[in-house]
Design an enzyme around this catalytic site. Structure first.
Site, PDB file in Angstrom:
ATOM      1  N   CYS A  62      63.386 113.778   0.995  1.00 24.52           N
ATOM      2  CA  CYS A  62      64.365 113.518   0.088  1.00 24.52           C
ATOM      3  C   CYS A  62      64.962 112.280   0.810  1.00 24.52           C
ATOM      4  O   CYS A  62      65.563 112.462   1.527  1.00 24.52           O
ATOM      5  CB  CYS A  62      65.082 114.809  -0.461  1.00 24.52           C
ATOM      6  SG  CYS A  62      66.106 114.274  -1.889  1.00 24.52           S
ATOM      7  N   HIS A  63      64.949 111.187  -0.167  1.00 25.22           N
ATOM      8  CA  HIS A  63      65.746 109.921   0.256  1.00 25.22           C
ATOM      9  C   HIS A  63      67.112 110.179   0.039  1.00 25.22           C
ATOM     10  O   HIS A  63      67.627 110.612  -1.093  1.00 25.22           O
ATOM     11  CB  HIS A  63      65.164 108.680  -0.529  1.00 25.22           C
ATOM     12  CG  HIS A  63      63.878 108.325  -0.126  1.00 25.22           C
ATOM     13  ND1 HIS A  63      62.795 108.763  -0.665  1.00 25.22           N
ATOM     14  CD2 HIS A  63      63.458 107.226   0.640  1.00 25.22           C
ATOM     15  CE1 HIS A  63      61.729 108.375  -0.076  1.00 25.22           C
ATOM     16  NE2 HIS A  63      62.205 107.269   0.763  1.00 25.22           N
ATOM     17  N   ASP A 127      77.887 135.295  -3.151  1.00 25.92           N
ATOM     18  CA  ASP A 127      78.467 135.563  -2.273  1.00 25.92           C
ATOM     19  C   ASP A 127      79.964 136.081  -2.538  1.00 25.92           C
ATOM     20  O   ASP A 127      80.503 137.162  -1.960  1.00 25.92           O
ATOM     21  CB  ASP A 127      78.682 134.233  -1.081  1.00 25.92           C
ATOM     22  CG  ASP A 127      79.690 134.610   0.050  1.00 25.92           C
ATOM     23  OD1 ASP A 127      79.082 135.469   0.547  1.00 25.92           O
ATOM     24  OD2 ASP A 127      80.595 133.967   0.043  1.00 25.92           O
TER      25      ASP A 127
END
Length: 316
Positions: A62-63, A127
């Site tokens: 991923c750039h 969470d």
């Protein structure tokens, strides 16, 4: 990592969604603001933003992209509001819908950043809710929409445009030099689903060039791309030949090609290329070098095909 230097810098947008399922009792706890870990959605939103920014560190191919805008919203799952997004079975449970939208001006899309953002926001909610709910489940993470780049190609033409390629070169016409740029232009046009009806080679002679272009205009060829004769040499006659017969100049097309090329080589400013309309045909002059021709087309395809609709009175 994949080379994206050839891509145009455009506005890219993406929308994504995720769902975290929980019990009805948990929903009531959230609404009454009685969670042991405090405010839920502000923290989850911040976590989503951090996740989006960290995407290139998490996904090897991923750039990095500039995130120029991002929103993340939270709603309780309701069939009336989310009926078109999820299967019917989803609404038999209670949960939270996380929806995000992002914008970026760059060479590659921002969908992975948006998907990461809603995923991380869902994990943060998980969470924070796990002390009060043992039935939590994350699902239905998906991209709703992306715009920019290749996804927008279809809007520039409804049917394949008809094109012609004219190589303007004394040496190629004489047979002492093999054509490379014209064949490359033909290939690049076909890759974006254009119909290349004609391909011809002529010397860089004003009258012959004008005669051939007029013949293709009379045949209603939609787009004519010439290659060669755009430099400052004594036999670079193509630009002058085309300028003489243009009815309406489209200076922005040539400016876009030079600007795109100048980011890659300081010699792009030497191109005298022009573009404009003759009747309902658009003529674009491209450099004779293969790199120059490639970069010039990368700068304008496929958006240049929208010119046909405009020339026929369709506007923007």
């Amino acid at each position: 990592m994949r080379d994206i230097t050839h891509k145009q810098i455009t506005l890219r947008t993406a929308r994504a969604v995720a769902v975290i399922f929980c019990t009805p009792e948990t929903i009531e706890t959230i609404k009454s603001d009685q969670l042991p870990k405090g405010n839920l959605f502000d923290v989850a939103r911040a976590a989503g933003f951090l996740g989006a920014k960290a995407t290139p560190q998490l996904l090897p191919h991923c750039h990095p992209v500039g995130i120029d805008g991002m929103q993340i919203e939270f709603e309780f799952l309701q069939q009336e509001q989310h009926g078109g997004q999820f299967p019917e079975a989803v609404f038999q449970r209670s949960g939270i819908v996380i929806t995000g939208e992002a914008k970026s001006i760059g060479r590659t899309g921002i969908e992975m950043e948006m998907l990461t953002a809603v995923s991380v926001a869902a994990l943060e909610i998980y969470d924070m809710l796990k002390p009060v709910d043992t039935q939590l489940e994350i699902g239905h993470i998906k991209l709703l929409e992306k715009k920019g780049g290749k996804s927008d190609r279809k809007k520039f033409f409804s049917t394949p445009p008809t094109c012609a390629v004219l190589v303007c070169s004394d040496s190629t016409a004489a047979g002492t030099r093999e054509d490379a740029s014209g064949k490359l232009i033909k290939q690049l046009l076909e890759e974006v689903k254009a119909n290349v009806k004609h391909y011809a080679i002529l010397p860089d002679d004003r009258e012959q060039i004008q005669q051939q272009i007029r013949a293709w205009v009379a045949e209603d060829v939609h787009f004519i791309f010439t290659t060669g004769g755009t430099g400052l040499g004594p036999r670079d006659n193509t630009v002058a030949a085309v300028e003489e017969i243009l009815e309406r100049e489209a200076a922005g097309i040539a400016e876009a090609m030079r600007a795109h090329g100048q980011l890659r080589t300081p010699l792009a400013m030497m191109s005298r290329g022009v573009a404009g309309a003759i009747g309902n045909t658009l003529v674009v002059t491209l450099p004779g070098s293969t790199n120059g021709a490639r970069e010039s087309l990368e700068a304008i395809l496929p958006a240049v095909f929208h010119a046909r609709k405009m020339m026929k009175g369709g506007g923007h």
